[in-house]
Write an enzyme that holds these catalytic residues in place. Structure first.
Site, PDB file in Angstrom:
ATOM      1  CG  HIS A 367      13.645 -14.538 -38.109  1.00 44.31           C
ATOM      2  ND1 HIS A 367      12.384 -14.924 -38.496  1.00 44.31           N
ATOM      3  CD2 HIS A 367      14.263 -14.092 -39.214  1.00 44.31           C
ATOM      4  CE1 HIS A 367      12.256 -14.689 -39.792  1.00 44.31           C
ATOM      5  NE2 HIS A 367      13.362 -14.185 -40.245  1.00 44.31           N
ATOM      6  CB  CYS A 682      19.899 -13.822 -49.552  1.00 48.89           C
ATOM      7  SG  CYS A 682      18.164 -13.370 -49.608  1.00 48.89           S
TER       8      CYS A 682
HETATM    9  C1  PEP Z   1      14.320 -16.037 -46.541  1.00 48.62           C
HETATM   10  O1  PEP Z   1      13.114 -16.138 -46.338  1.00 48.62           O
HETATM   11  O2  PEP Z   1      15.006 -16.934 -47.058  1.00 48.62           O
HETATM   12  C2  PEP Z   1      15.027 -14.808 -46.142  1.00 48.62           C
HETATM   13  C3  PEP Z   1      16.277 -14.600 -46.506  1.00 48.62           C
HETATM   14  O3  PEP Z   1      14.354 -13.928 -45.363  1.00 48.62           O
HETATM   15  P1  PEP Z   1      14.106 -14.110 -43.805  1.00 48.62           P
HETATM   16  O4  PEP Z   1      14.870 -15.320 -43.369  1.00 48.62           O
HETATM   17  O5  PEP Z   1      14.565 -12.881 -43.144  1.00 48.62           O
HETATM   18  O6  PEP Z   1      12.635 -14.310 -43.754  1.00 48.62           O
END
Ligand code: PEP
Ligand code: MG
Length: 755
Positions: A367, A682
């Site tokens: 993240h 996404c």
């Molecule tokens: C994903 O897992 O691709 C997503 C968009 O969520 P995050 O990256 O916030 O886990």
């Protein structure tokens, strides 16, 4: 065997006196070697210092021939002196000449001396010279004597640094003008940044080495170690892991080392030789580093990082230097250097002053990397050993496109990167020029491009990037940066700001996705003690087990969207039952609104993320119940390959441009199309032009990405013929290859697709 005369404390006191005398640097050094020889009852004491050619040059001696001074030079690794420098560790030999590494230098007249004890002269962990004593007899130097000589070497390092004792040449590649480094790593966020290094956890430089009151120093050291132990225990207990960016495993290693009695004992002994508490920490750390560096085992070398961090924490404890007081002086072109960090920590920095980020560890889909991309901060990860080479304020270039770092770059490299940066600026102009244009392919297919967002600061990007809406609003970021749980009012305020900014464009709010590497500092949940957090109690699982939190959030969303359109999406849904339970909570909140006669959203759509592979096997039953779905490729593919997205050893082990991934996503696209359910992707995959091209080629028409990616992806879309690409990709899905990246890149090149 004679020991030292008067012990190291007396020697240190005498050294301090010499250091205070108004002498030339060379004279001072000449006096120091005489003092050391007398104190250690040695016939010879010599100091070798690293010169501009990175040779160890005899710079002062008592006992060897004076004519050898500045004439005898040894390469690092050559002879016993070179060996000590190469391995940054002491040698203690009763019969030096019988050692296989012995290199005889006739000009020194050293053949009459049998025994030798030498230690590296280290400054900030780097070898700047070697200090040697020799005796005619086959003398066995004791451990205490080795320790005493190391203590003296440490003081000597300061003398060397303070005076002009390094025989540096104009093109000095040695100590005074540290050399340039090119450090290859991995691209975590695109962009080019030229700026100056800021250490996320700055090293404390110890300047006061010799103690005035040893009793006081012993007490200070003990108190600091107790305080350090306490703070590590607190961190482990309060689970304040996301904010500190620590991993439990690292903290546990800290705790183990901090409670190690041997460590404290060694530091106390170093204080007893006459050092200050800070100098003792550094002395012992130098020893530990030398010992651990010799280990070939990467696990042990990792522990060296832990030990370095811990010693640094202890130094901060002793000196009262806090991280906050340091980040206040951030330069305007800051490039943050860290071993690793959590997303919340990056958010703590003033974004306007941040140019780049370099991590020794990390992973592209962790993240912190996602936040860096959202902010358009060029980021390179896995830049091996950068912390060993970098000094605060160093000039540094981060190439987030190729994943390379240039530390203290040459003028040529700076010139070439300045040109690159100008080229990128021109590209940005081109992206700006097509901002108002639709993302339509050459054969007339429309591809809707959305942005991912999560904070108020992201909102202007929606318009700047010319996106169709917000495809993913990560609501957890507000929770992660706050020091307490955001109130209903705080949440309503943010959601209203998002809807205001979006206007007529759609915005998809994802409900709280916490757990895994997204921890909330204030939640203090004992249940987070998990072996496998990515597979553990996270996202919708927490929301369903603690429905009050989710209901609160839904209430905020419904209130903010009164009279407007609202799109809600649930994270980490693994089976239909979870979606139904979550949706039932939305319905309960709607019923509550009705009961109180409050205005409802004019339109409400409820969908789910598709990021746990199990759900893909329930699509036919799921899709009639949802208004839309969005593929979270980051999680979906980490689970598909059983490959932790945050673990650098495996995060990039499997290529997402593989026949497996492409056919898997194609299956989802086809099923959604058959049911008429809108589908978006996404995850980070959609923000890279080549990956996005493949996604469009396999049939996706809605993708959501970080705002900085919209320009390049739109450019790609506008140069694409989807029918032709789809026909080409038909030949890829069943290939046994682990990756079809090269084939896709070659196709793009041949067909003039802007990648
Ligand atoms: C994903 O897992 O691709 C997503 C968009 O969520 P995050 O990256 O916030 O886990
Ligand atoms: Mg996810």
């Amino acid at each position: 065997m004679a020991g030292s005369v008067g012990g190291p404390r007396i020697l240190l006191r005498r050294l301090r006196e010499v250091m205070a005398e108004p002498e030339s640097a060379q004279k001072r050094l000449d006096k120091i070697v005489v003092l050391i020889a007398a104190n250690m009852v040695a016939e010879v004491c010599s100091v070798y210092l690293m010169n501009g050619a990175r040779e160890l040059e005899l710079s002062a001696t008592e006992g060897l021939k004076p004519s050898a001074v500045h004439a005898t030079r040894l390469r690092v690794g050559e002879g016993l002196v070179g060996d000590i420098a190469a391995h940054a560790r002491p040698l203690n030999l009763a019969d030096a000449q019988s050692h296989p590494g012995f290199a005889y230098r006739p000009e020194t007249g050293e053949e009459i001396y049998k025994s030798l004890m030498g230690v590296p002269i280290l400054r900030s962990g780097k070898v700047v010279g070697v200090l040697v004593v020799q005796n005619r007899t086959k003398r066995h130097y004791t451990e205490e004597e080795v320790e005493a000589l190391q203590t003296v070497a440490m003081v000597l390092a300061e003398v060397v640094a303070a005076a002009d004792l390094i025989t540096a040449e104009p093109d000095d590649a040695g100590f005074r003008q540290p050399r340039s480094y090119h450090i290859p790593g991995a691209s975590f966020a695109e962009g080019i940044a030229l700026g100056h290094a800021v250490l996320h956890e700055p090293r404390v430089h110890v300047t006061k080495l010799i103690a005035e009151d040893t009793e006081l120093e012993l007490k200070r050291l003990e108190q600091a170690v107790y305080a350090l132990r306490g703070s590590i225990d607190d961190m482990l207990e309060t689970e304040d892991l996301s904010h500190a960016g620590e991993h439990r495993e690292v903290l546990q290693a800290y705790r183990m080392f901090a409670n190690d009695r041997g460590w404290l004992q060694r530091m106390l002994e170093a204080v007893n030789t006459g050092l200050t508490a800070e100098a003792a920490v550094e002395r012992v750390q130098n020893d530990t580093r030398a010992r651990l560096q010799r280990a070939a085992d990467p696990y042990i070398r990792d522990r060296l990082h832990d030990f370095d961090d811990l010693a640094n924490r202890l130094l901060r404890q002793l000196t009262g230097v806090t991280l906050a007081s340091l980040s206040a002086n951030l330069p305007n072109d800051a490039i943050i250097i860290a071993r690793n960090m959590g997303p919340a920590e990056l958010l703590d920095y003033d974004k306007d002053r941040l140019r780049g980020l370099v991590l020794e560890e990390g992973a592209p889909n962790a993240h912190v990397s996602i936040v860096a991309r959202a902010f358009g901060i060029a980021t390179v990860g896995r830049a091996e050993d950068i912390l060993q080479h970098v000094e605060p304020g160093d000039a540094i270039i981060v190439d987030g496109d190729t994943g390379e770092v240039y530390l203290r770059p040459s003028q040529e490299v700076i010139a070439s990167y300045s040109e690159k940066a100008r080229f990128r600026a021109r590209k940005q102009e081109q992206y700006k020029a097509i901002r108002g244009e639709p993302a339509i392919t050459l054969d007339g297919e429309k591809v809707a491009l959305y942005v991912n967002a999560g904070l108020q600061v992201d909102l202007p990007h929606l318009d700047e990037a010319g996106a169709e809406g917000i495809g993913l609003f990560r609501t957890e970021l507000q929770f992660m940066i706050a020091s307490t749980l955001p109130s209903l009012r705080d949440q309503i305020e943010l959601y209203r700001a998002v809807l205001d900014e979006a206007g007529d464009k759609p915005a998809v709010f994802r409900t709280l996705d916490i757990g895994g590497d997204k921890m909330l500092p204030y939640m203090n949940l004992a249940a987070f003690k998990e072996e496998n957090p990515a597979l553990g109690w996270r996202a919708i699982r927490i929301s369903l087990d603690r429905p009050a939190l989710l209901r609160h959030q839904i209430r905020a969303l419904l209130t903010a969207a009164a009279g407007r359109s609202l799109r809600i999406m649930f994270p980490m849904v693994a089976e239909i039952a979870e979606f139904r339970r979550a949706k039932a909570l939305v319905e309960k909140e709607i019923a509550r609104l009705e009961k109180f006669g409050k205005e409802k959203p004019a339109l409400l759509e409820v969908g789910t993320m598709l990021e746990v592979p199990s759900l893909v096997w329930q699509l036919d039953t799921l899709l009639p119940e949802v208004d839309f779905v969005s593929i979270g490729s980051n999680d979906l593919l980490q689970f598909l390959f059983a490959s932790d997205r945050g673990n650098p050893r495996v995060a990039t082990r499997y290529d997402f441009l593989s026949p497996i991934v492409l056919s898997f996503i194609r299956h989802i696209v086809r099923t959604c199309r058959a049911h008429g359910t809108p589908l978006t992707l996404c995850g980070e995959m959609s923000g890279k032009p080549l990956e996005a091209m493949a996604l469009v080629g396999l049939g996706l028409r809605r993708i959501s990405m970080s705002p900085a990616a919209i320009g390049p992806v739109k450019m790609m879309v506008r140069s694409l013929d989807t029918a032709k690409l789809a026909a080409f990709m038909d030949g890829l899905y069943d290939l046994p290859d682990r990756s079809v990246r090269e084939q896709l890149a070659a196709y793009a090149e041949e067909n003039g697709i802007a990648i």
